[in-house]
Design an enzyme around this catalytic site. Structure first.
Site, PDB file in Angstrom:
ATOM      1  N   TYR A  16      -1.413  -0.550  10.538  1.00 31.48           N
ATOM      2  CA  TYR A  16      -1.540  -0.948   9.123  1.00 31.48           C
ATOM      3  C   TYR A  16      -0.365  -0.410   8.305  1.00 31.48           C
ATOM      4  O   TYR A  16       0.273  -1.149   7.545  1.00 31.48           O
ATOM      5  CB  TYR A  16      -2.861  -0.424   8.571  1.00 31.48           C
ATOM      6  N   SER A  59       0.852  -1.192   0.000  1.00 28.04           N
ATOM      7  CA  SER A  59       0.000   0.000   0.000  1.00 28.04           C
ATOM      8  C   SER A  59       0.886   1.240   0.000  1.00 28.04           C
ATOM      9  O   SER A  59       2.023   1.205   0.495  1.00 28.04           O
ATOM     10  CB  SER A  59      -0.886   0.007   1.252  1.00 28.04           C
TER      11      SER A  59
END
Length: 256
Positions: A157, A144
């Site tokens: 995350y 990501s």
């Protein structure tokens, strides 16, 4: 473009919907065979049936596996070996950006995010790379842009996705000439069932404000990630390893 993926055997984790589903279709359109992997749900087997109807039962299978469990992945590997399915490409796609927004999440939240966003990829690599070495194959990790820049995502995350990028970079050097290792870092990708869909329901204006910071002023589509995965897995990308391909509509701004 013919990517030369005809008859390749591809394993895709986190494959029951969204990006994983699109990745599967991208490979199937290139003539590859796919093994769809997820923890098991009605979605997984509905997808298996839909894709089998289009591409043939011989080219699509679904397997239940908890990728946060190394033993579960070993059982999957052993089953595929017993069925003489020689995996040549692995796409480690399990991940979830849902978490708390505390500066430092507590142990429970941290471990949950770390397990899903890093350990699933680590365990998948550990179990399947010996097979990929025999096949001179390729592994692609879906990370990501939150692993590259601090853009306000949950800390646990972002940290897990950053670790995944570092892991893949180091792995690519260790495996150079045996297995190609690459990363795709998507930006904001929306699809039915995504975390973005949930956020839109809660506060559509806030989400629109975020999307307005993307130069292309829209969400990305799962198929836009999938096309890049297929390319990086092909012989057209035979000199590409240790790379991070950012697909975010121009959102990230750092210069490396």
């Amino acid at each position: 473009m013919d990517l030369g993926l005809d008859s390749k055997k591809v394993l895709i984790t986190g494959a029951s919907q969204g990006i994983g589903e699109s990745i599967a279709e991208s490979f199937l359109n290139e003539g590859a065979s796919v093994v769809l992997v997820s923890r098991g749900s009605e979605k997984l087997f509905k997808l298996e049936k839909r894709l089998q109807d289009i591409y043939g039962k011989e080219n699509v299978s679904a397997e239940v596996c908890d990728c946060s469990s190394e033993s579960s992945l070993k059982n999957l590997r052993d089953k595929l070996i017993s069925e003489k399915i020689n995996i040549e490409v692995v796409v480690a796609n399990v991940g979830d950006g849902r978490s708390v927004f505390d500066p430092i999440p507590d142990d429970k939240d941290w471990e949950k995010s770390w397990s899903k966003n890093f350990n699933t990829a680590l365990f998948t690599a550990r179990v399947f790379i010996p097979i990929l070495e025999k096949e001179q194959g390729s592994i692609i990790f879906i990370s990501s842009i939150t692993g590259l820049e601090a853009i306000g995502a949950p800390v646990d995350y972002s940290t897990a996705k950053s670790a995944l990028i570092a892991f893949s970079k180091n792995l690519s050097k260790k495996l150079a000439g045996k297995v190609r290792v690459n990363v795709i870092a998507p930006g904001n990708i929306n699809f039915p069932g995504s975390s973005w869909e949930e956020k839109i329901e809660v506060d559509e204006k806030k989400v629109n404000d975020i999307i307005s910071t993307v130069p292309m002023e829209r969400f990305g589509k799962p198929e836009e990630i999938a096309s890049a995965v297929a390319f990086l897995s092909s012989e057209k990308a035979s000199f590409i390893t240790g790379s991070i391909l950012i697909i975010d509509g121009g959102q990230t701004v750092s210069v490396s």
